[in-house]
Structures are given as C-alpha cells and as structure tokens.
Design an enzyme around this catalytic site. Structure first.
Site, PDB file in Angstrom:
ATOM      1  N   PHE A  25      50.129 -26.925  10.114  1.00 44.76           N
ATOM      2  CA  PHE A  25      49.161 -27.419  11.088  1.00 44.76           C
ATOM      3  C   PHE A  25      49.877 -27.739  12.387  1.00 44.76           C
ATOM      4  CE2 PHE A  25      46.420 -27.590   7.564  1.00 44.76           C
ATOM      5  CZ  PHE A  25      45.121 -27.787   8.021  1.00 44.76           C
ATOM      6  N   CYS A  31      41.756 -33.338  24.367  1.00 45.69           N
ATOM      7  CA  CYS A  31      40.440 -32.822  24.011  1.00 45.69           C
ATOM      8  C   CYS A  31      39.537 -32.916  25.231  1.00 45.69           C
ATOM      9  CB  CYS A  31      39.840 -33.621  22.849  1.00 45.69           C
ATOM     10  SG  CYS A  31      38.245 -32.984  22.281  1.00 45.69           S
ATOM     11  N   CYS A  46      31.895 -36.614  21.744  1.00 45.47           N
ATOM     12  CA  CYS A  46      32.130 -36.690  20.300  1.00 45.47           C
ATOM     13  C   CYS A  46      32.620 -38.098  19.982  1.00 45.47           C
ATOM     14  CB  CYS A  46      33.152 -35.635  19.874  1.00 45.47           C
ATOM     15  SG  CYS A  46      33.574 -35.704  18.119  1.00 45.47           S
ATOM     16  N   CYS A  49      35.028 -38.856  16.067  1.00 49.94           N
ATOM     17  CA  CYS A  49      36.325 -38.245  15.783  1.00 49.94           C
ATOM     18  C   CYS A  49      37.223 -39.226  15.029  1.00 49.94           C
ATOM     19  CB  CYS A  49      36.987 -37.813  17.084  1.00 49.94           C
ATOM     20  SG  CYS A  49      38.591 -36.999  16.836  1.00 49.94           S
ATOM     21  N   ASP A  50      37.897 -38.719  13.973  1.00 52.30           N
ATOM     22  CA  ASP A  50      38.783 -39.560  13.174  1.00 52.30           C
ATOM     23  C   ASP A  50      40.247 -39.146  13.305  1.00 52.30           C
ATOM     24  OD1 ASP A  50      38.742 -37.145  11.849  1.00 52.30           O
ATOM     25  OD2 ASP A  50      38.151 -37.954   9.902  1.00 52.30           O
ATOM     26  N   THR A  51      40.571 -38.421  14.375  1.00 54.28           N
ATOM     27  CA  THR A  51      41.899 -37.839  14.527  1.00 54.28           C
ATOM     28  C   THR A  51      42.619 -38.404  15.738  1.00 54.28           C
ATOM     29  OG1 THR A  51      41.101 -35.771  13.534  1.00 54.28           O
ATOM     30  CG2 THR A  51      43.157 -35.673  14.782  1.00 54.28           C
ATOM     31  N   GLU A 116      40.779 -24.363  14.705  1.00 51.75           N
ATOM     32  CA  GLU A 116      39.686 -25.306  14.501  1.00 51.75           C
ATOM     33  C   GLU A 116      39.264 -25.806  15.875  1.00 51.75           C
ATOM     34  OE1 GLU A 116      40.930 -26.988  10.085  1.00 51.75           O
ATOM     35  OE2 GLU A 116      41.409 -28.216  11.854  1.00 51.75           O
ATOM     36  N   HIS A 204      41.689 -33.452   1.079  1.00 59.15           N
ATOM     37  CA  HIS A 204      42.997 -34.075   1.305  1.00 59.15           C
ATOM     38  C   HIS A 204      42.896 -35.592   1.309  1.00 59.15           C
ATOM     39  CE1 HIS A 204      40.958 -33.239   5.059  1.00 59.15           C
ATOM     40  NE2 HIS A 204      41.683 -34.135   5.691  1.00 59.15           N
TER      41      HIS A 204
END
Length: 210
Positions: A25, A31, A46, A49-51, A116, A204
């Site tokens: 990855f 973003c 957005c 978002c959890d990133t 992605e 995951h």
C-alpha cells in the site's frame, strides 16, 4: 515530480473485490475533499473519513524526488524472489499525485497497479485496477472501472443511480464507527434486495491485520 507519501507498507488487502490479496500500500498525502484536520471535518465534503493522510511521517513515508525513488521503496517491501507484485495506490486522493511516469516505473518493476480513488478526478487509463469509492456530495467524473465500492449510509446518496455505471463489481461497505452494526445490517439488506451488489467488509479491522 516530487511525491509526498504518508506511508508505504506490505499487508493483505482487507476490503473490496481484492480482499485477501497481498499488496504493498502506497498512501499518498493530501485529499481534495478534506484537509485531514479534525477542526475542518464539519466543513469537509467527506466527513466520515477514518484515515490519516496528513504529512509524510508514517511508516516508510517521505518526499520522493522522482518515480524511481518511490518505486525502489515499494519494491523493497515485496518478498524477495516472489512474483505477482501488486501495489495499491491510495490516500487521501492518489490522483492528486499519481502520474504516468510513476505508473510506467511501477509497470517496469513488474507491479500490477490498483487505485483507490473518490472518483472526483480523472484517472489514468493505464492503471490496471480502478476502485472508485464515491462520496455523495462530491462530483463523480470516473464512471467506469473495475470496482465501485460505496460506503453506506451517506446523506444525499442514491445507490440506484450508481448501479447504472460501467463497473465489473458493485459493492456496499458499512460505515465504521458507533453505528457499525446497524450499518452492516443495512448493507446486508441492500445486497439481498439488489443482487447486483455484493457486501464488502473491512476484514483487516476484524482480524487485526496490520
């Protein structure tokens, strides 16, 4: 160009049509739908978002002076002597940085390339696997690809409209957080009522795959 990368790591793809597949990855910083800062979340396009995609301070992250430098780091994480090289370009929004020289360099190193993307920016046709995860309040300019993965529920979302697009796989994925169990039930019910769609889970997180 110089590439700003949050982190690079080797793991198994945890979600979507390629779930379970080993991959490197490469998470690009930045973003176009959210700054990544909590104080801006309420104004973001957005908001769920959890990133963490801010900065370049993650595992193997940094600023890479050119495509060859970045590919060298990516290739160094693949098991020595093993084929089936596969890289997932993610973010943030990878299409802010992913360009043809990097795609060419990854292909030259034997990597299949997945992306992605939120689908609000055009993608390169030379990418091998296009996964679009549209956001309800953002423009959608990428209307064909391999995989459409929709996180549900979202305000102003119309899943029936997405079903008309040109993708091989249509997936719904329950939004994480305190309502995950309810969201999972919504996703399961949607798939059962609309068999064109499949369920995607973030395996995951359930299996604690790093």
């Amino acid at each position: 160009m110089t590439y700003a990368v949050k982190e690079i790591f080797y793991t198994l793809q945890g979600e979507g049509a390629n779930a379970g597949r080993p991959a490197v990855f490469c998470r690009f910083a930045g973003c176009n739908l959210w700054s990544g800062r909590e104080e801006d979340r309420a104004q973001a396009v957005c908001r769920f978002c959890d990133t963490d995609f801010v900065g370049t301070d993650g595992e193997n992250g940094g600023k890479f002076k050119d495509a060859d430098a970045l590919v060298a780091t990516i290739a160094g994480l693949w098991p020595a002597g093993e084929a089936h090289r596969f890289v997932v370009c993610t973010g943030g929004e990878p299409m802010l940085q992913l360009d043809q020289p990097l795609v060419d360099a990854l292909h030259a190193a034997g990597f299949g390339i997945a992306i992605e993307t939120n689908g609000s920016l055009p993608v390169l046709e030379s990418i091998d696997w296009i996964c679009v995860s549209p956001k309800a309040d953002a423009p959608l300019v990428v209307t064909k690809g391999n995989e459409l993965k929709v996180v549900i529920p979202q305000d102003n979302q119309r899943l029936a409209d997405y079903a008309k697009l040109d993708f091989e796989y249509f997936l719904v994925q329950p939004m994480d957080g305190p309502s995950r169990d309810l969201n999972t039930k919504l996703a399961i019910d949607w798939c059962k009522r609309h068999p064109q769609w499949r369920l995607s889970m973030q395996t995951h997180k359930y299996l604690n795959i790093p």
